[in-house]
Design a protein around this motif. Sequence first.
Motif, PDB file in Angstrom:
ATOM      1  N   GLY A  35     -46.295  65.943 -19.321  1.00 15.92           N
ATOM      2  CA  GLY A  35     -45.301  66.782 -19.514  1.00 15.92           C
ATOM      3  C   GLY A  35     -45.822  68.264 -19.576  1.00 15.92           C
ATOM      4  N   TRP A  36     -45.161  69.166 -20.155  1.00 14.11           N
ATOM      5  CA  TRP A  36     -45.293  70.761 -20.197  1.00 14.11           C
ATOM      6  C   TRP A  36     -45.496  70.966 -21.667  1.00 14.11           C
ATOM      7  CZ3 TRP A  36     -46.292  73.085 -15.637  1.00 14.11           C
ATOM      8  CH2 TRP A  36     -45.999  72.057 -14.435  1.00 14.11           C
ATOM      9  N   ALA A  49     -41.770  69.543 -23.075  1.00 19.05           N
ATOM     10  CA  ALA A  49     -41.019  68.135 -22.957  1.00 19.05           C
ATOM     11  C   ALA A  49     -41.920  67.455 -22.179  1.00 19.05           C
ATOM     12  CB  ALA A  49     -40.056  68.421 -21.724  1.00 19.05           C
ATOM     13  N   THR A  57     -38.058  60.391 -22.931  1.00 20.05           N
ATOM     14  CA  THR A  57     -38.502  61.904 -23.170  1.00 20.05           C
ATOM     15  C   THR A  57     -38.271  62.452 -24.470  1.00 20.05           C
ATOM     16  OG1 THR A  57     -36.027  62.269 -22.479  1.00 20.05           O
ATOM     17  CG2 THR A  57     -37.441  62.102 -20.622  1.00 20.05           C
ATOM     18  N   TYR A  59     -38.110  66.509 -26.106  1.00 22.50           N
ATOM     19  CA  TYR A  59     -37.895  67.830 -25.973  1.00 22.50           C
ATOM     20  C   TYR A  59     -37.905  68.852 -27.216  1.00 22.50           C
ATOM     21  CZ  TYR A  59     -35.713  66.742 -21.457  1.00 22.50           C
ATOM     22  OH  TYR A  59     -35.458  66.083 -20.105  1.00 22.50           O
ATOM     23  N   ILE A  69     -36.684  67.286 -17.894  1.00 22.26           N
ATOM     24  CA  ILE A  69     -37.897  66.483 -17.246  1.00 22.26           C
ATOM     25  C   ILE A  69     -37.563  65.360 -16.681  1.00 22.26           C
ATOM     26  CG2 ILE A  69     -38.669  65.328 -19.513  1.00 22.26           C
ATOM     27  CD1 ILE A  69     -41.648  66.011 -18.747  1.00 22.26           C
ATOM     28  N   ARG A  71     -39.409  62.441 -13.541  1.00 20.33           N
ATOM     29  CA  ARG A  71     -40.607  62.266 -12.450  1.00 20.33           C
ATOM     30  C   ARG A  71     -39.998  61.639 -11.268  1.00 20.33           C
ATOM     31  NH1 ARG A  71     -42.705  56.886 -15.883  1.00 20.33           N
ATOM     32  NH2 ARG A  71     -40.606  55.588 -15.650  1.00 20.33           N
ATOM     33  N   VAL A  78     -44.219  65.069 -11.771  1.00 29.22           N
ATOM     34  CA  VAL A  78     -43.231  65.161 -12.960  1.00 29.22           C
ATOM     35  C   VAL A  78     -42.756  66.691 -12.743  1.00 29.22           C
ATOM     36  CG1 VAL A  78     -43.014  65.615 -15.208  1.00 29.22           C
ATOM     37  CG2 VAL A  78     -44.408  63.862 -14.535  1.00 29.22           C
ATOM     38  N   HIS A  79     -41.485  66.892 -12.774  1.00 28.76           N
ATOM     39  CA  HIS A  79     -41.039  68.059 -12.622  1.00 28.76           C
ATOM     40  C   HIS A  79     -40.206  68.576 -14.098  1.00 28.76           C
ATOM     41  CE1 HIS A  79     -41.013  67.632  -8.247  1.00 28.76           C
ATOM     42  NE2 HIS A  79     -40.303  66.368  -8.364  1.00 28.76           N
ATOM     43  N   LEU A  80     -40.146  70.011 -14.096  1.00 28.65           N
ATOM     44  CA  LEU A  80     -39.586  70.382 -15.338  1.00 28.65           C
ATOM     45  C   LEU A  80     -38.445  71.658 -14.763  1.00 28.65           C
ATOM     46  CD1 LEU A  80     -39.230  70.600 -18.331  1.00 28.65           C
ATOM     47  CD2 LEU A  80     -40.808  72.805 -18.234  1.00 28.65           C
ATOM     48  N   CYS A  95     -49.413  72.097 -17.703  1.00 28.02           N
ATOM     49  CA  CYS A  95     -48.938  70.632 -17.321  1.00 28.02           C
ATOM     50  C   CYS A  95     -50.126  69.608 -18.155  1.00 28.02           C
ATOM     51  CB  CYS A  95     -48.963  70.334 -15.834  1.00 28.02           C
ATOM     52  SG  CYS A  95     -48.863  68.406 -15.570  1.00 28.02           S
TER      53      CYS A  95
END
Length: 115
Positions: A35-36, A49, A57, A59, A69, A71, A78-80, A95
């Motif tokens: 995550g981030w 997240a 997940t 947050y 978030i 994937r 993985v995208h945010l 990341c």
Amino acid sequence: QVHLVESGGGLVQPGGSLRLSCTASRNLFTIDRMGWYRQVPGNQRELVAVITNHATTTYADDVKGRFTISRDIARDTVHLQMNMLKPEDATVYCCYASFLRYDYWGQGTQVTVSS
């Protein structure tokens, strides 16, 4: 070991959107969590997240309803998705991956929110 490559970030106006992406060097199913985090004053990091290998997940309270978030298993990415960005969201986003009880970090990407 896990290598993380980030992309995305940049400058956006308040209320705008950005998408951060992080590609891992391993299959996402082998990574416990990914995550981030973002930098805060005092050279600390705070969770933004995360998503587990079971797709659970988590947050931070101040991004709930604005950030998502997700994937892409096929691309080990993985995208945010960050919507309704505020000036206080501006900082460096990093990341993160947890693999075999070790933590791994990307190089960080700058998010600037300004008109």
